[in-house]
Design a protein around this motif. Structure first.
Motif, PDB file in Angstrom:
ATOM      1  N   SER A 113       0.832  -1.207   0.000  1.00  0.00           N
ATOM      2  CA  SER A 113       0.000   0.000   0.000  1.00  0.00           C
ATOM      3  C   SER A 113       0.863   1.252   0.000  1.00  0.00           C
ATOM      4  O   SER A 113       0.543   2.257  -0.663  1.00  0.00           O
ATOM      5  CB  SER A 113      -0.919   0.002   1.230  1.00  0.00           C
ATOM      6  OG  SER A 113      -1.813  -1.080   1.187  1.00  0.00           O
ATOM      7  N   ASN A 114       1.963   1.204   0.730  1.00  0.00           N
ATOM      8  CA  ASN A 114       2.878   2.344   0.766  1.00  0.00           C
ATOM      9  C   ASN A 114       3.404   2.659  -0.629  1.00  0.00           C
ATOM     10  O   ASN A 114       3.456   3.826  -1.044  1.00  0.00           O
ATOM     11  CB  ASN A 114       4.037   2.036   1.720  1.00  0.00           C
ATOM     12  CG  ASN A 114       4.966   3.210   1.902  1.00  0.00           C
ATOM     13  OD1 ASN A 114       4.531   4.341   2.121  1.00  0.00           O
ATOM     14  ND2 ASN A 114       6.264   2.972   1.809  1.00  0.00           N
ATOM     15  N   ILE A 115       3.778   1.622  -1.370  1.00  0.00           N
ATOM     16  CA  ILE A 115       4.261   1.811  -2.742  1.00  0.00           C
ATOM     17  C   ILE A 115       3.155   2.367  -3.633  1.00  0.00           C
ATOM     18  O   ILE A 115       3.376   3.270  -4.449  1.00  0.00           O
ATOM     19  CB  ILE A 115       4.788   0.481  -3.323  1.00  0.00           C
ATOM     20  CG1 ILE A 115       5.960  -0.036  -2.488  1.00  0.00           C
ATOM     21  CG2 ILE A 115       5.192   0.668  -4.786  1.00  0.00           C
ATOM     22  CD1 ILE A 115       7.142   0.891  -2.411  1.00  0.00           C
ATOM     23  N   TYR A 116       1.941   1.848  -3.458  1.00  0.00           N
ATOM     24  CA  TYR A 116       0.811   2.343  -4.246  1.00  0.00           C
ATOM     25  C   TYR A 116       0.608   3.838  -4.032  1.00  0.00           C
ATOM     26  O   TYR A 116       0.412   4.600  -4.988  1.00  0.00           O
ATOM     27  CB  TYR A 116      -0.471   1.606  -3.846  1.00  0.00           C
ATOM     28  CG  TYR A 116      -0.551   0.156  -4.292  1.00  0.00           C
ATOM     29  CD1 TYR A 116       0.143  -0.297  -5.405  1.00  0.00           C
ATOM     30  CD2 TYR A 116      -1.346  -0.750  -3.591  1.00  0.00           C
ATOM     31  CE1 TYR A 116       0.062  -1.622  -5.811  1.00  0.00           C
ATOM     32  CE2 TYR A 116      -1.438  -2.082  -3.989  1.00  0.00           C
ATOM     33  CZ  TYR A 116      -0.730  -2.510  -5.098  1.00  0.00           C
ATOM     34  OH  TYR A 116      -0.814  -3.819  -5.505  1.00  0.00           O
ATOM     35  N   PHE A 117       0.651   4.277  -2.799  1.00  0.00           N
ATOM     36  CA  PHE A 117       0.328   5.670  -2.497  1.00  0.00           C
ATOM     37  C   PHE A 117       1.486   6.611  -2.847  1.00  0.00           C
ATOM     38  O   PHE A 117       1.262   7.768  -3.206  1.00  0.00           O
ATOM     39  CB  PHE A 117      -0.074   5.811  -1.032  1.00  0.00           C
ATOM     40  CG  PHE A 117      -1.317   5.040  -0.678  1.00  0.00           C
ATOM     41  CD1 PHE A 117      -2.335   4.898  -1.599  1.00  0.00           C
ATOM     42  CD2 PHE A 117      -1.464   4.444   0.564  1.00  0.00           C
ATOM     43  CE1 PHE A 117      -3.496   4.180  -1.290  1.00  0.00           C
ATOM     44  CE2 PHE A 117      -2.606   3.729   0.883  1.00  0.00           C
ATOM     45  CZ  PHE A 117      -3.625   3.589  -0.045  1.00  0.00           C
ATOM     46  N   ILE A 118       2.724   6.122  -2.747  1.00  0.00           N
ATOM     47  CA  ILE A 118       3.877   6.924  -3.167  1.00  0.00           C
ATOM     48  C   ILE A 118       3.783   7.233  -4.656  1.00  0.00           C
ATOM     49  O   ILE A 118       4.115   8.333  -5.115  1.00  0.00           O
ATOM     50  CB  ILE A 118       5.208   6.188  -2.857  1.00  0.00           C
ATOM     51  CG1 ILE A 118       5.475   6.198  -1.342  1.00  0.00           C
ATOM     52  CG2 ILE A 118       6.373   6.834  -3.597  1.00  0.00           C
ATOM     53  CD1 ILE A 118       6.692   5.375  -0.942  1.00  0.00           C
ATOM     54  N   ASN A 119       3.306   6.243  -5.405  1.00  0.00           N
ATOM     55  CA  ASN A 119       3.229   6.368  -6.865  1.00  0.00           C
ATOM     56  C   ASN A 119       1.813   6.651  -7.353  1.00  0.00           C
ATOM     57  O   ASN A 119       1.471   6.316  -8.501  1.00  0.00           O
ATOM     58  CB  ASN A 119       3.758   5.089  -7.517  1.00  0.00           C
ATOM     59  CG  ASN A 119       5.222   4.847  -7.223  1.00  0.00           C
ATOM     60  OD1 ASN A 119       6.099   5.467  -7.814  1.00  0.00           O
ATOM     61  ND2 ASN A 119       5.503   3.948  -6.283  1.00  0.00           N
ATOM     62  N   TYR A 120       0.986   7.243  -6.513  1.00  0.00           N
ATOM     63  CA  TYR A 120      -0.426   7.409  -6.834  1.00  0.00           C
ATOM     64  C   TYR A 120      -0.649   8.321  -8.049  1.00  0.00           C
ATOM     65  O   TYR A 120      -1.376   7.973  -8.976  1.00  0.00           O
ATOM     66  CB  TYR A 120      -1.174   7.966  -5.631  1.00  0.00           C
ATOM     67  CG  TYR A 120      -2.643   8.175  -5.886  1.00  0.00           C
ATOM     68  CD1 TYR A 120      -3.515   7.093  -5.978  1.00  0.00           C
ATOM     69  CD2 TYR A 120      -3.158   9.460  -6.056  1.00  0.00           C
ATOM     70  CE1 TYR A 120      -4.871   7.281  -6.225  1.00  0.00           C
ATOM     71  CE2 TYR A 120      -4.508   9.657  -6.304  1.00  0.00           C
ATOM     72  CZ  TYR A 120      -5.357   8.566  -6.393  1.00  0.00           C
ATOM     73  OH  TYR A 120      -6.685   8.753  -6.627  1.00  0.00           O
ATOM     74  N   GLY A 122      -0.643   9.890 -11.407  1.00  0.00           N
ATOM     75  CA  GLY A 122      -0.348   9.351 -12.724  1.00  0.00           C
ATOM     76  C   GLY A 122      -0.733   7.891 -12.878  1.00  0.00           C
ATOM     77  O   GLY A 122      -0.723   7.359 -13.988  1.00  0.00           O
ATOM     78  N   ASN A 123      -1.059   7.226 -11.735  1.00  0.00           N
ATOM     79  CA  ASN A 123      -1.447   5.812 -11.778  1.00  0.00           C
ATOM     80  C   ASN A 123      -2.852   5.575 -11.220  1.00  0.00           C
ATOM     81  O   ASN A 123      -3.194   4.455 -10.850  1.00  0.00           O
ATOM     82  CB  ASN A 123      -0.443   4.972 -10.982  1.00  0.00           C
ATOM     83  CG  ASN A 123       0.895   4.840 -11.674  1.00  0.00           C
ATOM     84  OD1 ASN A 123       0.989   4.255 -12.744  1.00  0.00           O
ATOM     85  ND2 ASN A 123       1.928   5.399 -11.056  1.00  0.00           N
ATOM     86  N   GLU A 124      -3.646   6.640 -11.170  1.00  0.00           N
ATOM     87  CA  GLU A 124      -4.962   6.547 -10.554  1.00  0.00           C
ATOM     88  C   GLU A 124      -5.847   5.476 -11.181  1.00  0.00           C
ATOM     89  O   GLU A 124      -6.644   4.830 -10.498  1.00  0.00           O
ATOM     90  CB  GLU A 124      -5.688   7.901 -10.626  1.00  0.00           C
ATOM     91  CG  GLU A 124      -5.047   9.004  -9.807  1.00  0.00           C
ATOM     92  CD  GLU A 124      -4.026   9.795 -10.615  1.00  0.00           C
ATOM     93  OE1 GLU A 124      -3.510   9.245 -11.630  1.00  0.00           O
ATOM     94  OE2 GLU A 124      -3.727  10.944 -10.237  1.00  0.00           O
ATOM     95  N   ASP A 125      -5.701   5.262 -12.476  1.00  0.00           N
ATOM     96  CA  ASP A 125      -6.563   4.302 -13.185  1.00  0.00           C
ATOM     97  C   ASP A 125      -5.927   2.912 -13.294  1.00  0.00           C
ATOM     98  O   ASP A 125      -6.529   2.005 -13.885  1.00  0.00           O
ATOM     99  CB  ASP A 125      -6.884   4.826 -14.594  1.00  0.00           C
ATOM    100  CG  ASP A 125      -7.696   6.106 -14.548  1.00  0.00           C
ATOM    101  OD1 ASP A 125      -8.483   6.262 -13.597  1.00  0.00           O
ATOM    102  OD2 ASP A 125      -7.529   6.950 -15.450  1.00  0.00           O
ATOM    103  N   ARG A 126      -4.756   2.749 -12.734  1.00  0.00           N
ATOM    104  CA  ARG A 126      -4.070   1.464 -12.843  1.00  0.00           C
ATOM    105  C   ARG A 126      -4.802   0.400 -12.025  1.00  0.00           C
ATOM    106  O   ARG A 126      -5.208   0.631 -10.882  1.00  0.00           O
ATOM    107  CB  ARG A 126      -2.639   1.601 -12.352  1.00  0.00           C
ATOM    108  CG  ARG A 126      -1.816   0.341 -12.526  1.00  0.00           C
ATOM    109  CD  ARG A 126      -0.352   0.652 -12.388  1.00  0.00           C
ATOM    110  NE  ARG A 126       0.465  -0.538 -12.298  1.00  0.00           N
ATOM    111  CZ  ARG A 126       1.788  -0.539 -12.231  1.00  0.00           C
ATOM    112  NH1 ARG A 126       2.428   0.626 -12.242  1.00  0.00           N
ATOM    113  NH2 ARG A 126       2.454  -1.657 -12.147  1.00  0.00           N
TER     114      ARG A 126
END
Length: 391
Positions: A113-120, A122-126
């Motif tokens: 989850s930490n990785i997801y939110f760090i890279n949120y 530009g990746n919202e639709d991923r």
């Protein structure tokens, strides 16, 4: 969000729903839980200080940017009975579910989850995958977390028990108050952070409650909450005990009996000036006395280890135990102006115990005392508790 698969776990009576969802949907549902360290007491937060963890996190981050698919995160969802039964009948209704963020926990996947939110951005639709572990009982979510942690860094007993108790404490107290509403204004559980001392009957430290819960399930007065669990079967047995509703309900009753006796004893007069036990409230202010009483209740209801009675017999024994507690309380009320507690005799007994391993000696002594105390049929003829202190 798309429901990919759903399965009902018959062992824990929980519903598992595997979904694919956008990162935006995932953040909307779980971010509050993430900021609270998973929103499940005892869950490991994002590891920040370890050099190894830093390297792993960088690798995970690089992999995610490169388009890697991570294993699904496990999200705990606690529902009321009505909503749980709706999803149990038709898991497809899950896509219409309105999430109460307070009921969400991240059971497994804080690092991901930490990785997801760090890279949120530009990746919202991923698309990512998540498993919702859905239950109508918080104890089941705990069970799932303990299972997931079995293959990770070993937890010592204290950590496991504190995790269990931290989440069960509300359920225990709510159950006690629901079943015994007369205790609602008289019982309080004191945590370490409260920085309070027990000053009156009905107040109990969480650490004492933890030991009582373990003692009841293991039927042992010696509960070592500091040693690591070297034996994997001990870890499994603990999870088994958590998962048995009958044991939980019986513990709630046993704890309520202790509370009632504690309060009744505190109202008995006493003129003791010396010794560990000067007033009635001092009896269950002693951890050994609490453990001794709870384990005596456990043996009375469930039998001595390794006896395993069926639930019908356990409930019958519990009903008899309740009657006995009521007799003892009535007797103490009738003798409230006399020396019913005989604390001078209790102090004498404790003073004569071997000083080596005094804690273990006291626990064993109180367990023997309360075992006699609970099974004595003719409580009406007892003039004071001296008959049991010196048994």
């Amino acid at each position: 969000m798309k429901v990919l698969e759903s399965m009902f776990d018959k062992r824990s009576e929980c519903l598992s729903i595997l979904v694919s969802m956008s990162l935006a949907e995932y953040k909307e549902i779980t971010y509050l839980s993430f900021t609270r360290g998973g929103n499940l007491a005892g869950q490991r937060d994002v590891i920040k200080r370890s050099s190894v963890a830093s390297k792993i996190r960088k690798r995970m981050n690089d992999d995610f940017i490169a388009g890697a698919i991570f294993p699904h995160v496990v999200i705990g969802l606690l529902l009321n009975n009505e909503n749980f039964n709706v999803l149990k009948k038709d898991a497809k209704e899950f896509i219409n579910h309105e999430f109460n963020k307070e009921s969400i926990s991240i059971i497994d996947g804080m690092q991901r989850s930490n990785i997801y939110f760090i890279n949120y951005e530009g990746n919202e639709d991923r698309e990512i995958r998540a498993e919702f572990w859905i239950s109508n009982k918080s104890v089941k979510l705990l069970y799932r977390m303990l299972v997931l942690n079995t293959g990770q860094v070993p937890w010592n007993t204290r950590r496991q028990v504190e995790v269990i108790f931290e989440n069960l404490s509300k359920t225990i107290i709510e159950s006690v108050f629901e079943k015994y509403p007369e205790l609602r204004e008289k019982v309080e559980i004191i945590s370490v952070d409260d920085d309070k001392r027990r000053t009156q009957a009905g107040k109990y430290h969480k650490s004492t409650m933890i030991e009582m819960y373990l003692g009841f399930n293991t039927r042992k007065v010696k509960v070592d909450v500091g040693d690591e669990l070297a034996d994997a079967f001990q870890r499994f047995d603990m999870m088994e005990a958590i998962d048995q509703d009958i044991s939980f309900n019986l513990f709630v009753d046993a704890f309520a009996y202790l509370c009632k006796l504690d309060i009744a004893f505190s109202e008995c007069s006493s003129n003791i000036e010396n010794g560990q036990f000067k007033e009635g409230k001092d009896i269950f202010g002693s951890v050994p006395a609490c453990l001794g009483f709870i384990v005596a209740c456990a043996e009375y209801i469930m039998g001595k280890i390794p006896v395993e009675r069926d639930n019908t017999i356990k409930n019958e024994k519990n009903a008899k135990l309740k009657e006995q507690i009521e007799k003892i309380i009535k007797k103490s009320e009738d003798k409230s102006d006399s020396d019913f507690l005989a604390l001078d005799s209790l102090n004498d007994v404790v003073a004569q115990l071997p000083k080596t391993k005094i804690g273990e000696e006291m626990r064993s002594t109180f367990k023997t005392i309360f075992s006699e105390f609970l099974k004595y049929d003719e409580m009406e003829e007892i003039l004071s508790l001296e008959a049991f202190w010196r048994s």
